[in-house]
Enzyme design. Structure first.
Site, mmCIF file in Angstrom:
data_model
loop_
_atom_site.group_PDB
_atom_site.id
_atom_site.type_symbol
_atom_site.label_atom_id
_atom_site.label_comp_id
_atom_site.label_asym_id
_atom_site.label_seq_id
_atom_site.Cartn_x
_atom_site.Cartn_y
_atom_site.Cartn_z
ATOM 1 N N ASN A 17 32.327 41.428 42.916
ATOM 2 C CA ASN A 17 33.339 42.042 42.066
ATOM 3 C C ASN A 17 34.680 42.351 42.713
ATOM 4 O O ASN A 17 35.642 42.606 42.010
ATOM 5 C CB ASN A 17 32.800 43.345 41.483
ATOM 6 C CG ASN A 17 31.565 43.123 40.635
ATOM 7 O OD1 ASN A 17 31.614 42.366 39.671
ATOM 8 N ND2 ASN A 17 30.472 43.748 41.004
ATOM 9 N N TYR A 18 34.733 42.364 44.020
ATOM 10 C CA TYR A 18 35.973 42.803 44.652
ATOM 11 C C TYR A 18 36.621 41.808 45.594
ATOM 12 O O TYR A 18 37.781 41.944 45.938
ATOM 13 C CB TYR A 18 35.735 44.106 45.409
ATOM 14 C CG TYR A 18 35.508 45.273 44.493
ATOM 15 C CD1 TYR A 18 36.581 45.848 43.828
ATOM 16 C CD2 TYR A 18 34.245 45.783 44.267
ATOM 17 C CE1 TYR A 18 36.395 46.912 42.974
ATOM 18 C CE2 TYR A 18 34.040 46.843 43.406
ATOM 19 C CZ TYR A 18 35.125 47.410 42.755
ATOM 20 O OH TYR A 18 34.928 48.444 41.905
ATOM 21 N N LEU A 19 35.855 40.868 46.079
ATOM 22 C CA LEU A 19 36.411 39.988 47.096
ATOM 23 C C LEU A 19 36.857 38.675 46.484
ATOM 24 O O LEU A 19 36.052 37.943 45.919
ATOM 25 C CB LEU A 19 35.357 39.738 48.166
ATOM 26 C CG LEU A 19 34.869 41.028 48.835
ATOM 27 C CD1 LEU A 19 33.774 40.727 49.832
ATOM 28 C CD2 LEU A 19 36.022 41.754 49.498
#
Length: 744
Positions: free
Chosen positions: A701-703
Site C-alpha cells: 500500500n505504500y511503496l
DNA sequence: TTCCTGACTTAGCATTGCCCCG
DNA sequence: CGGGGCAATGCTAAGTCAGGAA
C-alpha cells in the site's frame, strides 16, 4: 530542513523502540499492562470516557438505511485532483508531469516481448483495446492441467515433471498475453469509471443447516430444542467457545442481548442467563466437523476444490469494458458474531444474514442483469458508472455500506494506485516549500494555524495517520494525529540525552499501539506545552483542528494533497533511500534480498505496521539455529577434508591429476557449505528482525512498486524474489513500464 | 459551518495451500 | 506420504476523504 534528517537516525532508535511498542494481545485490548505506560492505559474507556471531549460527536440515530434509492446517476462535479482532468488526454502522465531529472523513464515501455505499437504519443483516441485476443484459453489450460496431473499420481516420471513445468511456463506466457495493458490506454473523462459492466451478482453463503437431533442445547441442565433462528445464533457462539472473545464481558452481553432478540417468546422467557447455557454438544459437533474436514480423503478434497472453483468461475469475474476482470470479494459476508478489534463496544453483536432483498446491484444499462437466487429479488438495480462497485448492502452493526469490488489487479484499482504514487511524487517536488511553510506557521499568531503546523509536523515526520473524529461508543477508542488527546503524549524537556522529547503512547488504527519517544524542535515542543495548558487528560490536544481543515489547507498547497499522501511519500522515499544505502553490487543475492527486506522494514517501522509474533516463532527460530549449527559443523568437516586433500596432493606431487580434482571438489564443497551457511544466517537475521513487524502492508500500500522494480533491474534480482504472484499481478503496470533508471 | 454518509484504501488476523522433511 | 511450518490468500474491520444536506 534540518530536522527531517532526524528521520534517518530516528529510525534506528525507532527500531529499538519497536519492541517496546507492541503490546501483547491482552495488553493491547485490555489497555492494562504494567503501570508505567500510564497514558494510553490508565485511561481506559470507563474512567476516561466521561471526561472525553464534550464537544465530540454525539451519537445520533444512525442506521436508517435511507431508503431513497432513486435510480439516479450521480453527476460528478468537476474536481481537480490529480493532474488536471484529462478529457482524453494521453495517459503518459508521468511524462506530462514536470518530473525532475533526466530519468523519468517511467512511462517508457520496457522491451520485453511486447513492443507496444505506440512510440509514446500515438495510439489515437478511442477506448481501444486492440490486443487481448483469446480470453478463454486460460481456463482451458487450467482444466487440462488438472486432468493431467490429478489422475496419474503414482509417481511422477521425469518427463511428467518436465511436462508440468512446461505447462506452467506456457500458462504464464498466456496470462501475460491476455493481460489487459490498460496503462497503455487513454483515460476516461472525469468521474467515469467504466462504459460497460456486466456480472453475475454476489455469491450468497449457504442456508443454515439445522442441528442433527443428537446434538442438543441445554439450559440449566435441561435439554431445550431451540427454534431454527435461535439455534443458528447459538451455533455462532458455540463455534467461538475456544476463543477468549467469548469470555469477555462486553462480548457476552452483546451476544446475549442480540441472541434473545432472535428467540421466540417462549425461548426468551426461559433463557435469561447466559451462564446457564450449555453449548457443549454444539461446540463438540463443530470441532468434530472441523476435524472431519481435515481428514477428508484426497478425492473429497479434490471434489470440494472443484466445486469451489466452479463458484469462482461463475461469480468471481465480471466483464468490464470488454475485459474479463477478477472480482475481489464476490461473496456476501456470512452471518456471525461481530468481532471488532481492540476494546470494541459492539463486539459480540449479531451480524445478520444478508438477503438479496438487501443488495443493490450496479451494472450497465445494456448489461444482462444478474439473476437473484430463486424466489428472491434485488433491493435495487442501479446503473452508476461513476462508481466502481458491482453490488452493495448495508451492514447492521455500524450501518455502513459494504461493497463488492474488483480485485487489486484490475484496471480500476491499478489505475488508482498508480495515480496515488504520482501524487506522492508530486509532493516530492514541493515538500520543501511545504515544510518551510509549516515551520513558519509554528510561530503564527493564530492558534489554529499553530496547531495545524504541529500536526503537520507529526504527520510528516512520524507518518501518523490523519485522525478523523469518531463517534464515541460506536468503535474502539483509537486516535490518529488530529484526534490525539492530551493523555496520549508526555513532554520531556530532556530525556535520555536528548532535548525536547515527546513521548507518544496511544492506540491507532486496529488498536495497534503506537509508542515512540521523539526529539522534536524547540518550537514544536513549546507549542505542545501551550496546547496542553489548562486541559484535562481526556481533552483534545488539537482543539482547533480537524482533518477536514487540515486537508483543505493541504489541497490549497498542492492539488490532490491530503494527509495520507505524506505517509505514501515518506514511505516510498524512505525505501528508495534505504535501498541506496543498504545494497551493494558486491553482495550476493541473499544479502541483496536481506538489504531489500531491511529497507522494507525501515518503512514498516516508520508506519508502525506490526503483527503478532507468529505462534511458532520461537520454535522455528530454534530449528533454524539448529540447522545453522549443523551446517557449521559440516563446514568444519569439509574444511578439514580439504586440508587433508591438499596435503596429500602436495606430498604426492601436484602432477597427480586425480588428487588435483579431489582438491577442487573439496574446495567446491567448502564453498557450497559457506554459501549455504551464509544464506541461512542471513535468513535467521531477517526473521529475527521481522518478529513483530509486518512488511506486507507497506509493500502493498505504500511503496511505489516502480522503486522496487527498478532496484531489481539494477541489482539483477528477479522480480519474483520480492513480489509473489498476486503482488506481481497487482503491480503489473509497474513491472511493465519501469526501467532501471526510475527515480521516485 | 457542521454533520452525515458514500466510496474507496489500508489493516491485521484467520484460513488455506503447498513444499519439504523425515 | 503425512504432517509441520511457512507463505499466500481470504476476509472483513477500520481507516481516509470529500460531497452534499442540514
Amino acid at each position: 530542513m534540518g530536522e527531517k534528517d532526524a528521520k534517518g537516525e530516528g529510525s534506528a532508535k525507532h527500531s529499538e523502540a519497536v519492541k517496546l511498542r507492541r503490546l501483547s494481545d491482552h495488553e493491547r485490548t485490555a489497555g492494562g499492562g504494567d503501570g508505567n505506560k500510564h497514558s494510553a492505559k490508565s485511561t481506559k474507556p470507563t474512567e476516561k470516557s466521561d471526561n472525553r471531549r464534550s464537544h465530540k460527536k454525539v451519537k445520533t440515530p444512525k442506521m436508517e438505511p435511507a431508503d431513497n434509492h432513486s435510480e439516479s446517476v450521480k453527476q460528478e462535479p468537476v474536481d481537480d485532483d490529480f493532474a488536471a482532468k484529462k478529457k482524453g488526454v494521453k495517459r503518459k502522465r508521468i511524462k506530462d508531469e514536470p518530473m525532475e531529472g533526466p530519468s523519468h523513464s517511467t512511462s517508457a515501455p520496457t522491451s520485453k516481448k511486447k513492443n507496444k505499437q505506440h512510440g509514446q504519443e500515438e495510439e489515437s483516441g478511442g477506448e481501444a483495446q486492440k490486443k487481448k485476443p483469446k480470453k478463454k484459453t486460460e481456463k482451458t489450460v487450467k482444466k487440462e492441467e488438472g486432468e493431467h496431473s490429478a489422475p496419474k499420481k503414482p509417481k511422477k516420471t521425469k518427463e511428467e515433471i518436465e511436462e508440468a513445468r512446461q505447462l506452467k511456463i506456457k500458462k504464464k506466457e498466456e496470462e501475460e498475453q491476455n493481460r489487459w495493458r490498460w496503462w497503455e490506454e487513454e483515460k476516461y473523462e472525469d468521474g467515469v469509471k467504466w462504459k460497460f459492466l456486466e456480472h453475475n451478482g454476489p455469491y450468497f453463503p449457504p442456508e443454515y443447516q439445522p442441528l442433527p437431533d443428537n446434538v442438543n442445547f441445554y439450559y440449566g441442565g435441561k435439554k431445550v430444542k431451540l427454534s431454527v433462528t435461535a439455534e443458528e445464533v447459538a451455533l455462532f457462539f458455540a463455534q467461538m467457545l475456544d476463543h477468549e472473545y467469548t469470555t469477555k464481558k462486553v462480548f457476552r452481553e452483546n451476544f446475549f442481548k442480540d441472541w434473545r432478540k432472535e428467540m421466540t417468546h417462549e425461548e426468551r422467557s426461559l433463557i435469561q442467563n447466559l451462564d446457564k447455557c450449555d453449548f457443549g454438544e454444539i461446540h463438540a459437533m463443530h470441532k468434530a466437523k472441523v476435524e472431519a474436514r481435515k481428514n477428508m480423503t484426497k478425492e473429497e478434497k479434490l471434489a470440494l476444490k472443484e466445486a469451489n472453483q466452479k463458484i469462482v468461475d461463475e461469480y468471481g469475474y465480471c466483464l468490464l469494458d470488454h475485459h474479463k476482470e477478477r472480482i475481489g470479494n464476490f461473496k456476501i459476508e456470512p452471518p456471525g458474531l461481530f468481532r471488532g478489534r481492540g476494546e470494541h463496544p459492539k463486539q459480540g453483536m449479531l451480524k445478520k444474514r444478508i438477503q438479496p432483498e438487501d443488495v443493490i446491484i450496479n451494472c450497465s444499462k445494456e448489461a444482462r442483469v444478474p439473476v437473484p437466487p430463486a424466489g428472491h429479488h434485488w433491493k435495487e438495480i442501479r446503473h452508476d458508472n461513476t462508481v466502481t462497485w458491482l453490488a452493495s448492502w448495508t451492514e447492521n452493526i455500524q450501518g455502513s455500506i459494504k461493497y463488492i469490488m474488483l480485485n487489486a489487479n484490475s484496471k480500476l484499482k491499478g489505475e488508482k494506485d498508480w495515480e496515488k504514487y504520482e501524487v506522492a511524487r508530486k509532493l516530492k517536488l514541493c515538500v520543501d516549500d511545504i515544510r518551510n511553510q509549516y515551520h513558519q506557521d509554528l510561530k503564527s499568531k493564530q492558534m489554529g494555524t499553530r496547531q495545524r503546523a504541529v500536526a503537520l509536523y507529526f504527520i510528516d515526520k512520524l507518518a501518523l495517520r490523519a485522525g478523523n473524529e469518531k463517534e464515541e461508543g460506536e468503535t474502539a477508542d483509537t486516535v490518529g494525529c488530529c484526534s490525539l488527546r492530551v493523555e496520549h503524549i508526555t513532554l520531556h524537556e530532556e530525556l535520555e540525552g536528548s532535548k525536547y522529547v515527546v513521548e507518544f503512547d496511544f492506540l491507532g488504527k486496529d488498536s495497534i499501539r503506537y509508542y515512540n519517544k521523539v526529539p522534536v524542535i524547540k518550537k514544536v515542543f513549546k507549542n505542545l506545552n501551550l496546547f496542553m495548558e489548562n486541559k484535562q487528560p481526556g481533552d483534545d490536544l488539537f482543539d482547533r483542528l480537524n482533518t477536514n481543515m487540515l486537508n483543505k489547507h493541504l489541497s490549497s498547497l498542492m492539488a490532490g494533497l491530503t494527509a495520507k499522501v505524506f505517509r505514501t511519500y515518506n514511505a516510498s522515499i524512505t525505501l528508495q533511500q534505504q535501498l541506496k544505502e543498504l545494497t551493494n553490487k558486491s553482495d550476493n543475492e541473499a544479502e541483496r534480498l536481506l538489504a531489500y527486506n531491511r529497507a522494507n522494514r525501515a518503512v514498516a517501522i516508520l508506519c508502525n505496521h506490526q503483527r503478532a509474533p507468529p505462534k511458532t516463532f520461537d520454535q522455528s527460530m530454534a530449528n533454524l539455529q539448529a540447522k545453522i549449527e549443523a551446517r557449521r559443523e559440516q563446514l568444519e568437516l569439509a574444511k578439514t577434508e580439504l586440508k587433508q586433500a591438499k596435503k596429500e596432493a602436495k606430498t604426492k606431487g601436484s602432477s597427480d591429476s586425480k588428487l588435483q580434482t579431489l582438491v577442487e571438489r573439496k574446495k567446491a564443497a567448502v564453498k557450497r557449505c559457506e554459501d549455504q551457511l551464509l544464506k541461512m544466517e542471513v535468513q535467521a537475521t531477517d526473521r529475527e528482525e521481522n518478529k513483530q513487524i509486518a512488511l506486507g502492508t507497506s509493500k502493498l500500500n505504500y511503496l511505489d512498486p516502480r522503486i522496487s522494480v527498478a532496484w531489481c533491474k539494477n541489482m539483477e534480482v528477479q522480480v519474483d524474489k520480492i513480489y509473489n504472484k498476486s503482488q506481481r499481478d497487482k503491480f503489473a503496470w509497474a513491472i511493465d513500464m519501469t526501467e532501471a533508471d526510475f527515480v521516485f
